[in-house]
Enzyme design. Structure first.
Site, short mmCIF file in Angstrom:
data_model
loop_
_atom_site.label_atom_id
_atom_site.label_comp_id
_atom_site.label_asym_id
_atom_site.label_seq_id
_atom_site.Cartn_x
_atom_site.Cartn_y
_atom_site.Cartn_z
N GLY A 100 0.45 -1.33 -4.20
CA GLY A 100 -0.72 -1.88 -3.55
C GLY A 100 -0.53 -3.32 -3.11
N GLU A 107 9.90 -3.80 -7.30
CA GLU A 107 9.40 -3.30 -8.58
C GLU A 107 10.27 -2.15 -9.09
OE1 GLU A 107 4.69 -4.43 -7.84
OE2 GLU A 107 5.40 -2.39 -7.50
#
Length: 221
Positions: A100, A107
């Site tokens: 998001g 990540e």
């Protein structure tokens, strides 16, 4: 207890879990997002117990440095003891939708580099089936149209995230309308589309542990 307090409770649970595992040589991986920001602020209180951090985004790196916490390039470290990050959705198998904030590729890289991946969320992020939250897909700009057409063939409805460029210089397609009954297969299928850098399904790299904060306390999954 409001949602912000729940996020801080999840972050505190993660800190309490990892703190005994750290030593002077440990490198802590840190993710991106509002829940992770709480973790960063709490991590500052024990910064003397570990060596340094690696971060999945420039925004998180800046926040870490603001607390006087060393941030290293992932290529400069031999390993990452633990990676702590939030999620946009999590199912009962600890599979996630992330991205998001647009940092999904970094990540996923840091998560794959870590000995343990700890996810922190509030209870609103827990779902039975992934897909209510739009699935982010990072795409090389020139392939945006090609990738969008391929995603439509899979039944998704991609929308270009406006006025946004990732830290890698790419664009994000947010895919609506998918019910992800087989996260591992969808993750693989999307990654095989030419021009896709990474997608926000974390199934092959699911969390090892999830702390879910609710009004009644923090559940461990």
């Amino acid at each position: 207890m409001d949602q912000d307090q729940l996020k801080r409770s999840a972050a505190q649970a993660a800190l309490d879990y990892i703190a005994p595992k750290l030593d002077g040589s440990s490198v802590v991986g840190v993710g991106t997002g509002s829940t992770t920001n709480h973790f960063i602020d709490l991590l500052a209180g024990i910064k003397h117990t570990f060596n340094a951090t690696v971060s999945s985004s420039e925004a998180s790196a800046e926040r870490l440095r603001g607390h006087g916490i060393a941030v290293l390039d992932l290529n400069a470290v031999d390993g990452v003891a633990v990676y702590v990050d939030g999620a946009d959705e999590v199912n009962g198998a600890r599979q996630l939708i992330k991205g998001g904030g647009g940092a999904l590729t970094r990540e996923k890289i840091v998560a794959a580099s870590a000995d343990e991946f700890v996810c922190i969320v509030d209870a609103s992020k827990r779902v039975e089936v992934l897909g209510d939250y739009p699935l982010p897909v990072e795409v090389i700009p020139m392939a945006r149209g090609l990738v969008a057409r391929e995603i439509r063939e899979l039944g998704g409805h991609p929308e270009l995230r406006q006025d946004f460029v990732t830290d890698n210089g790419n664009v994000i397609l947010d895919v609506h309308g998918l019910k992800i009954f087989d996260p591992t297969e969808l993750e693989r299928t999307l990654n095989n589309i030419v021009g896709v850098v990474c997608n926000g399904v974390f199934a092959a790299q699911a969390a090892d542990l999830v702390f879910i904060a609710a009004a009644g306390g923090v559940e461990t999954l």
